[in-house]
Design a protein around this motif. Structure first.
Motif, PDB file in Angstrom:
ATOM      1  N   VAL A 144       0.856  -1.189   0.000  1.00 23.02           N
ATOM      2  CA  VAL A 144       0.000   0.000   0.000  1.00 23.02           C
ATOM      3  C   VAL A 144       0.887   1.232   0.000  1.00 23.02           C
ATOM      4  O   VAL A 144       2.014   1.188   0.507  1.00 23.02           O
ATOM      5  CB  VAL A 144      -0.946   0.047   1.229  1.00 23.02           C
ATOM      6  CG1 VAL A 144      -1.947  -1.091   1.178  1.00 23.02           C
ATOM      7  CG2 VAL A 144      -0.166   0.026   2.517  1.00 23.02           C
ATOM      8  N   PRO A 145       0.443   2.340  -0.564  1.00 19.62           N
ATOM      9  CA  PRO A 145       1.228   3.573  -0.520  1.00 19.62           C
ATOM     10  C   PRO A 145       1.437   4.055   0.910  1.00 19.62           C
ATOM     11  O   PRO A 145       0.638   3.748   1.806  1.00 19.62           O
ATOM     12  CB  PRO A 145       0.366   4.559  -1.320  1.00 19.62           C
ATOM     13  CG  PRO A 145      -0.514   3.706  -2.179  1.00 19.62           C
ATOM     14  CD  PRO A 145      -0.789   2.475  -1.369  1.00 19.62           C
ATOM     15  N   ASN A 146       2.488   4.798   1.115  1.00 14.89           N
ATOM     16  CA  ASN A 146       2.799   5.334   2.430  1.00 14.89           C
ATOM     17  C   ASN A 146       1.649   6.212   2.930  1.00 14.89           C
ATOM     18  O   ASN A 146       1.165   7.096   2.228  1.00 14.89           O
ATOM     19  CB  ASN A 146       4.088   6.160   2.356  1.00 14.89           C
ATOM     20  CG  ASN A 146       4.688   6.429   3.713  1.00 14.89           C
ATOM     21  OD1 ASN A 146       4.786   5.534   4.545  1.00 14.89           O
ATOM     22  ND2 ASN A 146       5.081   7.667   3.952  1.00 14.89           N
ATOM     23  N   GLU A 166       3.076   3.322   7.664  1.00 14.64           N
ATOM     24  CA  GLU A 166       4.177   4.245   7.354  1.00 14.64           C
ATOM     25  C   GLU A 166       5.425   3.427   7.018  1.00 14.64           C
ATOM     26  O   GLU A 166       5.916   2.658   7.846  1.00 14.64           O
ATOM     27  CB  GLU A 166       4.468   5.166   8.536  1.00 14.64           C
ATOM     28  CG  GLU A 166       5.601   6.142   8.270  1.00 14.64           C
ATOM     29  CD  GLU A 166       5.995   6.951   9.494  1.00 14.64           C
ATOM     30  OE1 GLU A 166       6.915   7.789   9.378  1.00 14.64           O
ATOM     31  OE2 GLU A 166       5.392   6.731  10.571  1.00 14.64           O
ATOM     32  N   HIS A 167       5.915   3.600   5.805  1.00 14.25           N
ATOM     33  CA  HIS A 167       7.120   2.890   5.371  1.00 14.25           C
ATOM     34  C   HIS A 167       8.362   3.681   5.786  1.00 14.25           C
ATOM     35  O   HIS A 167       8.456   4.880   5.533  1.00 14.25           O
ATOM     36  CB  HIS A 167       7.111   2.707   3.854  1.00 14.25           C
ATOM     37  CG  HIS A 167       5.946   1.904   3.349  1.00 14.25           C
ATOM     38  ND1 HIS A 167       5.917   0.534   3.396  1.00 14.25           N
ATOM     39  CD2 HIS A 167       4.771   2.293   2.799  1.00 14.25           C
ATOM     40  CE1 HIS A 167       4.775   0.098   2.885  1.00 14.25           C
ATOM     41  NE2 HIS A 167       4.052   1.153   2.514  1.00 14.25           N
ATOM     42  N   GLN A 168       9.326   3.002   6.385  1.00 15.71           N
ATOM     43  CA  GLN A 168      10.567   3.637   6.843  1.00 15.71           C
ATOM     44  C   GLN A 168      11.745   2.739   6.474  1.00 15.71           C
ATOM     45  O   GLN A 168      12.238   1.978   7.303  1.00 15.71           O
ATOM     46  CB  GLN A 168      10.527   3.867   8.361  1.00 15.71           C
ATOM     47  CG  GLN A 168       9.390   4.740   8.829  1.00 15.71           C
ATOM     48  CD  GLN A 168       9.228   4.714  10.342  1.00 15.71           C
ATOM     49  OE1 GLN A 168       9.327   3.666  10.980  1.00 15.71           O
ATOM     50  NE2 GLN A 168       8.984   5.878  10.937  1.00 15.71           N
ATOM     51  N   ASN A 169      12.174   2.814   5.213  1.00 17.92           N
ATOM     52  CA  ASN A 169      13.271   1.971   4.718  1.00 17.92           C
ATOM     53  C   ASN A 169      12.978   0.497   4.990  1.00 17.92           C
ATOM     54  O   ASN A 169      12.073  -0.062   4.412  1.00 17.92           O
ATOM     55  CB  ASN A 169      14.599   2.416   5.330  1.00 17.92           C
ATOM     56  CG  ASN A 169      14.955   3.843   4.933  1.00 17.92           C
ATOM     57  OD1 ASN A 169      14.722   4.238   3.790  1.00 17.92           O
ATOM     58  ND2 ASN A 169      15.493   4.613   5.864  1.00 17.92           N
ATOM     59  N   PHE A 186       7.899  -2.500  13.207  1.00 17.04           N
ATOM     60  CA  PHE A 186       8.399  -3.852  12.981  1.00 17.04           C
ATOM     61  C   PHE A 186       9.321  -3.845  11.761  1.00 17.04           C
ATOM     62  O   PHE A 186       9.217  -2.962  10.896  1.00 17.04           O
ATOM     63  CB  PHE A 186       7.244  -4.823  12.701  1.00 17.04           C
ATOM     64  CG  PHE A 186       6.198  -4.872  13.760  1.00 17.04           C
ATOM     65  CD1 PHE A 186       6.349  -5.682  14.881  1.00 17.04           C
ATOM     66  CD2 PHE A 186       5.036  -4.117  13.649  1.00 17.04           C
ATOM     67  CE1 PHE A 186       5.373  -5.743  15.861  1.00 17.04           C
ATOM     68  CE2 PHE A 186       4.057  -4.163  14.621  1.00 17.04           C
ATOM     69  CZ  PHE A 186       4.221  -4.982  15.739  1.00 17.04           C
ATOM     70  N   PRO A 187      10.202  -4.834  11.649  1.00 15.04           N
ATOM     71  CA  PRO A 187      10.931  -5.016  10.388  1.00 15.04           C
ATOM     72  C   PRO A 187       9.935  -5.245   9.256  1.00 15.04           C
ATOM     73  O   PRO A 187       8.961  -5.991   9.419  1.00 15.04           O
ATOM     74  CB  PRO A 187      11.785  -6.269  10.652  1.00 15.04           C
ATOM     75  CG  PRO A 187      11.916  -6.325  12.127  1.00 15.04           C
ATOM     76  CD  PRO A 187      10.622  -5.810  12.679  1.00 15.04           C
TER      77      PRO A 187
END
Length: 211
Positions: A144-146, A166-169, A186-187
């Protein structure tokens, strides 16, 4: 009976509905035989029924007659009238102009093949108006998009949760819309996204009791 729906036109619509239930093509000839009218009379009335939006436009000259959702709602199958617009800004007058008869969710929500519904449990998303017992419509997707809201399976859990992603690398943080629930990070490899939120349906009566 609506003013444009005379006894003869209602007779024709009823005949089309019966023929469709019998898996018989509702051609002009079949409808004429079922109603006792001439083919010319049926042909003339179908023009008026199309103008009143009781019949779908003709795909070809000899194509079977097909009822619209407006006709099905009126003579069989139920439905709910869509009666125009309401102002969310300055108050206006509600006009009872029926635009269509709604019989399926996908007539008012952008749903696609494979979408499914879930009932919400818990209050972690009340900040965006999603309350317990609301229904959410989900589109299966592994990404899904951020910033979008998604159905997510947490690491080590057997049940899914609804959260803003929320994507964080190499990590993913899941945000609730309720300050009582802190963000969870989480990873990214351990988080399984099952689908994105398309829309949600809430009941005003239930919501008023929660406030």
């Amino acid at each position: 009976m609506p003013p444009e729906l005379t006894r003869t036109r209602r007779l024709i619509l009823d005949a089309i509905l019966r023929l469709q239930a019998e898996d018989t093509p509702a051609t002009l000839g079949a409808v004429a035989q079922a109603t006792g009218l001439t083919k010319q009379a049926v042909s003339y009335q179908t023009v008026l029924l199309r103008e009143a939006h009781y019949l779908e436009p003709a795909a070809s000259r000899y194509a079977p007659l097909i009822l619209t959702s407006k006709a099905r709602a009126l003579i069989g199958g139920g439905g709910f009238p869509l009666v125009g617009e309401i102002a969310a800004g300055q108050p206006g007058h509600a006009e009872q102009n029926v635009e269509a008869y709604i019989t399926r969710l996908d007539q008012v929500i952008d749903m696609k093949e494979g979408d499914y519904l879930l009932r919400v449990r818990g209050d972690s998303m009340i900040g965006v108006g999603i309350y317990p017992q609301d229904i959410v419509i989900v589109r299966p997707n592994e990404t899904v998009p951020n910033g979008d809201i998604a159905v997510v399976l947490l690491p080590g859990e057997s049940t899914a949760t609804l959260k803003r992603v929320e994507h964080q690398n190499s990590k993913i943080t899941l945000h609730s819309a309720n300050p009582d629930y802190p963000p969870m990070t989480f990873p990214a490899r351990d988080v399984r996204i099952q689908g994105c939120l398309v829309a949600h349906i809430g009941q005003a009566a239930l919501r008023s009791r929660r406030v």
